[in-house]
Enzyme design. Structure first.
Site, short mmCIF file in Angstrom:
data_model
loop_
_atom_site.label_atom_id
_atom_site.label_comp_id
_atom_site.label_asym_id
_atom_site.label_seq_id
_atom_site.Cartn_x
_atom_site.Cartn_y
_atom_site.Cartn_z
N GLU A 91 37.55 37.11 38.19
CA GLU A 91 36.32 37.85 37.92
C GLU A 91 36.44 38.64 36.62
O GLU A 91 37.53 39.04 36.21
CB GLU A 91 36.03 38.82 39.06
CG GLU A 91 35.80 38.17 40.40
CD GLU A 91 35.66 39.19 41.51
OE1 GLU A 91 35.48 38.75 42.66
OE2 GLU A 91 35.75 40.41 41.24
N CYS A 104 35.54 44.38 31.69
CA CYS A 104 36.71 44.57 32.54
C CYS A 104 37.24 43.18 32.87
O CYS A 104 36.52 42.35 33.44
CB CYS A 104 36.32 45.31 33.82
SG CYS A 104 37.70 45.54 34.97
N CYS A 111 46.43 39.32 43.75
CA CYS A 111 47.29 40.47 43.50
C CYS A 111 48.20 40.67 44.70
O CYS A 111 47.80 40.46 45.84
CB CYS A 111 46.44 41.72 43.26
SG CYS A 111 47.40 43.20 42.84
N CYS A 115 46.93 47.26 47.71
CA CYS A 115 46.13 48.48 47.83
C CYS A 115 45.03 48.26 48.86
O CYS A 115 44.28 47.28 48.78
CB CYS A 115 45.54 48.86 46.48
SG CYS A 115 46.80 49.21 45.22
N CYS A 118 41.10 47.61 48.05
CA CYS A 118 40.77 46.62 47.02
C CYS A 118 40.67 45.21 47.60
O CYS A 118 41.58 44.75 48.29
CB CYS A 118 41.84 46.67 45.93
SG CYS A 118 41.51 45.55 44.55
N CYS A 332 36.06 45.10 42.50
CA CYS A 332 37.03 44.10 42.07
C CYS A 332 37.44 43.18 43.23
O CYS A 332 37.92 43.63 44.25
CB CYS A 332 38.26 44.82 41.51
SG CYS A 332 39.43 43.72 40.75
#
Length: 339
Positions: A91, A104, A111, A115, A118, A332
């Site tokens: 993205e 961004c 990932c 976290c 997220c 995100c």
């Protein structure tokens, strides 16, 4: 196998052009077209036919393909779901501000940092992005929007410092006067706090802005929502931040996502102010963009305002991030997760 031109710096591409028997100046001509979003050698009007044939034999231009674009009616924010050549999706978000257009970009497909707030991390890490795939997000967004981008934030999917070599090459390429020519001070890199790479980043890119995802004022709370805190607790992280400031004389931005009932009390604000007292920094309070799978809720507006006032009262420069793209999947990883 054809080589993607975006994986070369201009200096490296000059060597490649001379290797196929062409003059050095042709590299800059070709590079200029690629950075404008032209992905067909035949459309590069100042190239002779023989050179076009050679380019087709040796090189390719691989830009991420926009397979979905969401546009916010209120503020013009554009959310891109981009497909890479191997089918992986990432993205990018195009945002309009008074000072110019910002993008961004993502640095990884997925990932592994975990976290809790997220969406990017829900399915883990697939792979790192190459320098060409990162810069290609900027080119693809400029091509689709028809607008020039002059600020870059590496704060999309992935942990940039977990892909440092490609991040390094990307920043060099974006800043190059013969590349996208975006000033170092117009670029921000965000990290969840990988301490050894903060030291390296300070040496390599002292003019690039650094943002730290903090999101809590105690190890207990930060550990709960950010597993990286087990390895790099707050005290050690802040020592690294102090050394970064002493080395670069640059202000650090601390990102702090406000989660209802988790980290948004006045007591949390007081503890945060105490932690950051005397450090050259700015706190960016982020209203949580809720992700269904996490179960976390956005802090109430009155709590957000009270948190802001408490920090300002205690001398910490603070802003609340402008909420862009509320009616689209602007958090995100949300759009990729749907895919």
């Amino acid at each position: 196998m054809l080589s993607n031109i975006l994986e070369y710096t201009l200096f490296e591409f000059e060597d490649e052009i001379m290797r196929i028997g062409e003059k050095k100046f042709r590299a800059k001509q070709i590079y200029g077209w690629v950075l404008k979003g032209v992905d067909n050698f035949g459309e590069m009007k100042n190239l002779p036919k023989g050179l076009v044939e050679k380019l087709n034999e040796h090189f390719t231009i691989e830009l991420p393909k926009a397979i979905e674009v969401q546009v916010a009616k209120l503020d013009g924010t554009r959310k891109y779901l981009l497909e890479l050549s191997d089918g992986n999706c990432i993205e990018a978000v195009f945002m309009k501000y008074k000072y110019g257009n910002t993008i961004c970009v993502s640095s990884q497909a997925g990932c592994k940092m975990g976290c809790k707030f997220c969406a990017s991390t829900l399915n883990g890490l697939t792979r790192n992005l190459t320098q060409g795939e990162i810069v290609g997000q900027i080119i693809a967004a400029e091509k689709e929007s028809g607008e020039k981008i002059n600020h870059v934030v590496v704060m999309g999917i992935g942990e940039p410092f977990d892909n440092y070599e490609n991040l390094y090459n990307f920043l060099t390429l974006v800043n190059d006067k013969d590349g996208l020519n975006i000033g170092m001070r117009n670029i921000t890199v965000s990290t969840c706090g990988i301490i050894p790479m903060i030291y390296k980043f300070a040496n390599d890119f002292p003019q690039v802005n650094l943002a730290i995802s903090l999101h809590a004022s105690s190890d207990a709370v930060r550990r709960e929502i950010m597993p990286i805190n087990d390895k790099y607790p707050i005290k050690e992280l802040l020592i690294a931040c102090e050394r970064y400031v002493n080395k670069t004389h640059r202000r650090i931005t601390f990102e702090y996502t406000l989660v209802d009932g988790k980290n948004d009390r006045i007591e949390d604000a007081k503890a945060l102010a105490k932690l950051l007292d005397g450090l050259l920094c700015h706190v960016n309070l982020i209203p949580l963009n809720p992700v269904l799978e996490t179960g976390l809720k956005k802090s109430r507006r009155d709590n957000t305002n009270a948190f802001l006032r408490e920090l300002e009262k205690r001398g910490i420069q603070t802003t609340v991030r402008r909420e862009l793209g509320n009616e689209i999947d602007a958090a995100c990883g949300q759009l990729r997760l749907k895919k």
